[in-house]
Design a protein around this motif. Structure first.
Motif, PDB file in Angstrom:
ATOM      1  N   ARG A  30       6.453  -7.508  -7.727  1.00 40.70           N
ATOM      2  CA  ARG A  30       5.648  -6.332  -7.435  1.00 40.70           C
ATOM      3  C   ARG A  30       4.821  -6.556  -6.170  1.00 40.70           C
ATOM      4  O   ARG A  30       4.719  -5.670  -5.320  1.00 40.70           O
ATOM      5  CB  ARG A  30       4.742  -6.013  -8.614  1.00 40.70           C
ATOM      6  N   LEU A  31       4.243  -7.747  -6.035  1.00 38.96           N
ATOM      7  CA  LEU A  31       3.479  -8.049  -4.828  1.00 38.96           C
ATOM      8  C   LEU A  31       4.365  -8.053  -3.590  1.00 38.96           C
ATOM      9  O   LEU A  31       3.950  -7.605  -2.516  1.00 38.96           O
ATOM     10  CB  LEU A  31       2.773  -9.397  -4.971  1.00 38.96           C
ATOM     11  N   ARG A  32       5.570  -8.554  -3.740  1.00 38.52           N
ATOM     12  CA  ARG A  32       6.499  -8.551  -2.606  1.00 38.52           C
ATOM     13  C   ARG A  32       6.816  -7.125  -2.173  1.00 38.52           C
ATOM     14  O   ARG A  32       6.834  -6.816  -0.980  1.00 38.52           O
ATOM     15  CB  ARG A  32       7.775  -9.299  -2.961  1.00 38.52           C
ATOM     16  N   GLN A  33       7.037  -6.232  -3.134  1.00 35.48           N
ATOM     17  CA  GLN A  33       7.293  -4.831  -2.799  1.00 35.48           C
ATOM     18  C   GLN A  33       6.094  -4.201  -2.109  1.00 35.48           C
ATOM     19  O   GLN A  33       6.251  -3.445  -1.137  1.00 35.48           O
ATOM     20  CB  GLN A  33       7.617  -4.042  -4.070  1.00 35.48           C
ATOM     21  N   GLU A  34       4.907  -4.495  -2.594  1.00 33.14           N
ATOM     22  CA  GLU A  34       3.704  -3.922  -1.989  1.00 33.14           C
ATOM     23  C   GLU A  34       3.478  -4.467  -0.583  1.00 33.14           C
ATOM     24  O   GLU A  34       3.016  -3.741   0.296  1.00 33.14           O
ATOM     25  CB  GLU A  34       2.489  -4.177  -2.872  1.00 33.14           C
ATOM     26  N   ARG A  35       3.799  -5.716  -0.355  1.00 31.10           N
ATOM     27  CA  ARG A  35       3.680  -6.262   1.006  1.00 31.10           C
ATOM     28  C   ARG A  35       4.667  -5.584   1.957  1.00 31.10           C
ATOM     29  O   ARG A  35       4.325  -5.281   3.102  1.00 31.10           O
ATOM     30  CB  ARG A  35       3.918  -7.771   0.987  1.00 31.10           C
ATOM     31  N   GLU A  36       5.873  -5.361   1.495  1.00 33.41           N
ATOM     32  CA  GLU A  36       6.858  -4.660   2.320  1.00 33.41           C
ATOM     33  C   GLU A  36       6.390  -3.234   2.613  1.00 33.41           C
ATOM     34  O   GLU A  36       6.534  -2.738   3.727  1.00 33.41           O
ATOM     35  CB  GLU A  36       8.212  -4.642   1.626  1.00 33.41           C
ATOM     36  N   ARG A  37       5.819  -2.581   1.616  1.00 36.40           N
ATOM     37  CA  ARG A  37       5.311  -1.220   1.802  1.00 36.40           C
ATOM     38  C   ARG A  37       4.137  -1.221   2.784  1.00 36.40           C
ATOM     39  O   ARG A  37       4.001  -0.329   3.616  1.00 36.40           O
ATOM     40  CB  ARG A  37       4.873  -0.635   0.465  1.00 36.40           C
ATOM     41  N   ARG A  38       3.274  -2.231   2.705  1.00 37.36           N
ATOM     42  CA  ARG A  38       2.151  -2.338   3.632  1.00 37.36           C
ATOM     43  C   ARG A  38       2.661  -2.481   5.063  1.00 37.36           C
ATOM     44  O   ARG A  38       2.160  -1.823   5.982  1.00 37.36           O
ATOM     45  CB  ARG A  38       1.278  -3.526   3.266  1.00 37.36           C
ATOM     46  N   ARG A  57       7.246   7.125  -4.269  1.00 41.66           N
ATOM     47  CA  ARG A  57       7.543   5.834  -4.870  1.00 41.66           C
ATOM     48  C   ARG A  57       8.459   5.993  -6.069  1.00 41.66           C
ATOM     49  O   ARG A  57       8.668   7.091  -6.573  1.00 41.66           O
ATOM     50  CB  ARG A  57       6.256   5.138  -5.294  1.00 41.66           C
ATOM     51  N   ASP A  59       7.919   5.163  -9.056  1.00 43.07           N
ATOM     52  CA  ASP A  59       7.229   5.604 -10.267  1.00 43.07           C
ATOM     53  C   ASP A  59       6.835   7.077 -10.214  1.00 43.07           C
ATOM     54  O   ASP A  59       6.202   7.588 -11.126  1.00 43.07           O
ATOM     55  CB  ASP A  59       6.008   4.735 -10.557  1.00 43.07           C
TER      56      ASP A  59
END
Length: 75
Positions: A30-38, A57, A59
């Motif tokens: 989940r953190l990896r996805q959020e970093r990519e999104r950032r 997203r 969700d």
């Protein structure tokens, strides 16, 4: 009898470790996805002023990013 106790203890330890490993893996990805999104959103801020980026997203939540001065002329 000692072998049975050791196996029982090992199963208890394994039973408590598996949920923790599962939780850690879920958080890691989940953190990896959020970093990519950032990184994606940081690149979007390089767009010209007045641009708008919309993202939906997985969700179902929606994200709208207005770059520069806010424009309210929507279609």
């Amino acid at each position: 009898m000692a072998a049975y106790d050791a196996i029982s203890f090992g199963l208890r330890v394994l039973g408590s470790a598996v949920p923790l490993v599962t939780l850690w893996l879920r958080l890691h990805f989940r953190l990896r996805q959020e970093r990519e999104r950032r990184d994606y959103l940081q690149a979007a801020t390089a767009l010209p002023a007045g641009s708008r980026v919309r993202e939906q997203r997985e969700d179902g939540t929606r994200l709208v990013l207005d770059v520069g001065p806010a424009t309210r002329n929507e279609c």
